[in-house]
Design a protein around this motif. Sequence first.
Motif, PDB file in Angstrom:
ATOM      1  N   LEU A   1       0.830  -1.208   0.000  1.00 53.58           N
ATOM      2  CA  LEU A   1       0.000   0.000   0.000  1.00 53.58           C
ATOM      3  C   LEU A   1       0.864   1.257   0.000  1.00 53.58           C
ATOM      4  CD1 LEU A   1      -2.742   1.425   0.257  1.00 53.58           C
ATOM      5  CD2 LEU A   1      -2.600   1.100   2.738  1.00 53.58           C
TER       6      LEU A   1
ATOM      7  N   CYS B   1      -4.515  12.862   0.861  1.00 52.89           N
ATOM      8  CA  CYS B   1      -4.717  11.414   0.816  1.00 52.89           C
ATOM      9  C   CYS B   1      -3.390  10.675   0.889  1.00 52.89           C
ATOM     10  CB  CYS B   1      -5.474  11.038  -0.461  1.00 52.89           C
ATOM     11  SG  CYS B   1      -5.597   9.264  -0.756  1.00 52.89           S
TER      12      CYS B   1
ATOM     13  N   ARG C   1     -10.463   1.483   6.904  1.00 55.09           N
ATOM     14  CA  ARG C   1     -11.800   1.469   6.298  1.00 55.09           C
ATOM     15  C   ARG C   1     -12.275   2.883   5.990  1.00 55.09           C
ATOM     16  NH1 ARG C   1     -15.589   0.308   9.298  1.00 55.09           N
ATOM     17  NH2 ARG C   1     -17.047  -0.531   7.753  1.00 55.09           N
TER      18      ARG C   1
ATOM     19  N   ARG D   1     -10.467   4.259   2.992  1.00 54.42           N
ATOM     20  CA  ARG D   1     -11.016   3.674   1.772  1.00 54.42           C
ATOM     21  C   ARG D   1     -12.334   4.328   1.388  1.00 54.42           C
ATOM     22  NH1 ARG D   1     -13.555  -1.828   2.786  1.00 54.42           N
ATOM     23  NH2 ARG D   1     -15.075  -0.338   3.575  1.00 54.42           N
ATOM     24  N   ASN D   2     -13.208   4.523   2.366  1.00 56.86           N
ATOM     25  CA  ASN D   2     -14.505   5.120   2.072  1.00 56.86           C
ATOM     26  C   ASN D   2     -14.387   6.580   1.657  1.00 56.86           C
ATOM     27  OD1 ASN D   2     -15.684   2.698   2.790  1.00 56.86           O
ATOM     28  ND2 ASN D   2     -16.095   3.326   4.896  1.00 56.86           N
TER      29      ASN D   2
ATOM     30  N   GLU E   1     -11.957   6.571  -1.974  1.00 60.63           N
ATOM     31  CA  GLU E   1     -12.071   5.480  -2.941  1.00 60.63           C
ATOM     32  C   GLU E   1     -12.186   6.005  -4.372  1.00 60.63           C
ATOM     33  OE1 GLU E   1     -14.492   1.251  -3.358  1.00 60.63           O
ATOM     34  OE2 GLU E   1     -15.245   2.839  -2.051  1.00 60.63           O
TER      35      GLU E   1
ATOM     36  N   THR F   1      -4.282   0.844  -5.762  1.00 61.11           N
ATOM     37  CA  THR F   1      -4.265   1.347  -4.385  1.00 61.11           C
ATOM     38  C   THR F   1      -5.486   0.870  -3.613  1.00 61.11           C
ATOM     39  OG1 THR F   1      -3.090   3.313  -5.174  1.00 61.11           O
ATOM     40  CG2 THR F   1      -4.043   3.411  -2.972  1.00 61.11           C
ATOM     41  N   VAL F   2      -6.654   0.890  -4.273  1.00 61.69           N
ATOM     42  CA  VAL F   2      -7.864   0.405  -3.606  1.00 61.69           C
ATOM     43  C   VAL F   2      -7.726  -1.065  -3.251  1.00 61.69           C
ATOM     44  CG1 VAL F   2     -10.328  -0.009  -3.887  1.00 61.69           C
ATOM     45  CG2 VAL F   2      -9.336   2.135  -4.686  1.00 61.69           C
TER      46      VAL F   2
ATOM     47  N   LEU G   1      -5.341  -1.441  -0.311  1.00 61.04           N
ATOM     48  CA  LEU G   1      -5.988  -1.028   0.937  1.00 61.04           C
ATOM     49  C   LEU G   1      -6.974  -2.086   1.416  1.00 61.04           C
ATOM     50  CD1 LEU G   1      -6.133   1.269   2.978  1.00 61.04           C
ATOM     51  CD2 LEU G   1      -7.864   2.363   1.551  1.00 61.04           C
ATOM     52  N   GLN G   2      -7.712  -2.681   0.467  1.00 58.52           N
ATOM     53  CA  GLN G   2      -8.664  -3.728   0.836  1.00 58.52           C
ATOM     54  C   GLN G   2      -7.936  -4.980   1.324  1.00 58.52           C
ATOM     55  OE1 GLN G   2     -12.022  -3.453   1.030  1.00 58.52           O
ATOM     56  NE2 GLN G   2     -11.906  -5.480   1.991  1.00 58.52           N
TER      57      GLN G   2
ATOM     58  N   ARG H   1     -16.250  -5.577   3.570  1.00 56.81           N
ATOM     59  CA  ARG H   1     -15.902  -4.196   3.864  1.00 56.81           C
ATOM     60  C   ARG H   1     -16.567  -3.738   5.138  1.00 56.81           C
ATOM     61  NH1 ARG H   1     -15.778  -1.064  -1.934  1.00 56.81           N
ATOM     62  NH2 ARG H   1     -14.368  -2.487  -2.948  1.00 56.81           N
TER      63      ARG H   1
END
Length: 422
Positions: A158, A170, A219, A222-223, A226, A233-234, A237-238, A422
């Motif tokens: 990440l 970010c 989380r 990400r929210n 996103e 990257t998403v 992160l997940q 998620r």
Amino acid sequence: MVDLVDTPRRHVTAVAKRVNAVYRRVKTNRFVSWILFTGARPAVTLVLLVGVFGLLLTLALLRPVDIQQLLSDTNTLQTLFTTLLSGAILIVSVVSSISSIVLSQEITDIETEQSRIDASIEFRQRAETLAEVEGSPSQPAAFLEVILYSIYREARALQRTADDCDDEECRDQLNALTEEVVDEAQDAAKTLDGARFGTFTVLSAGLHYDYSWQLNTARRLRNRYEDDLDERTVDALQNLIDTLKFFATGREYFQSLYYKREVARLSSNLLYVSLPVVVFISYLLLALNTGIIPIFRIGPLTSLPVFVMLAYTVSLAPYVVLTAYVVRVAAITLKTLAAGPFLVRQPQHDDIVELQVEIEPESWDDRRDAEGDELEDGDSTDDATTDDNTIDDSTTDNTADDGHPAVDGGATEPETDASDGR
């Protein structure tokens, strides 16, 4: 008049700050930490018993009351030790019953045992997939090290992809999160290195690893970002979120195993201690009744009060054994009140993404009334422009479907299936 009211209040505040400072120092004291966490329970029991006998002996020497006269009434002593004898027998019965209830959960049918084994194998296979190894270790400490290494790898991945983010805020927040995850994962792995299950070292690594804060922050990042992040990257992160969830599951499972082991140890040690104590108290009651205890001087005291104080300390052994085990279980429970992205304790660091409610709770009713007036105005407009008197589906407000206010920073989570993790 205001000064007269504020002055005592300032003094109370100052005293409270001093008390809190002392309390924090006591909590971080090495001896207190040894009593609560790291010390072997038999050693803690012995230290507590020595402390009780030392306190009684100190009181006898300082003589705030005449201990020798106090301990000369054999009828009172017989009543006291009879009560301790009954309590020792009762406490063994209670703890043995609790242990039987806990251990009875292990007596199951073959289908339940098979499902347990299948779930354990599936859990290990997932760890092997995350760490990209042929097989996972069988020892809990080494197994947690594998998961921590997986967290380390995902955080590094990440960190590499976060540099491609165009949004400076970010990028800074992702780098701050990954640095925190990398540092804590390495520290926890060093604690686990060479640890043996059954010791507190294995559990302490999980207790001090703040996965709840990391999972919660990941989380929310990400929210929030996103839409601004690329697919790599998403995904990174997940993957970090999934690995942290996997670590949380393993830690809670090993914690439950530790509790079972502690209950079994408590039961066995309590039985080992209680039988000699019961025999000793019974002999002491007979000796007090017949008056066969020899009387001679030991320094400023005679032999009777010294012998009674020693006997009283020995009689407390079952209670002290129970205390030594229960205080550690209680301290561990207070450190792990909840699993998942819930911060049930004061965090040791500031959150990367602040989650704030836009409005004060006192103004929620006023806000709802204002939004209701706006909605009625929208209805009248729609009535003039449409024939079916329906409300336009594009009308939105700042509250969720259940009437709760939305939060800023994009922290309101989108609707997703529960299966996406998620």
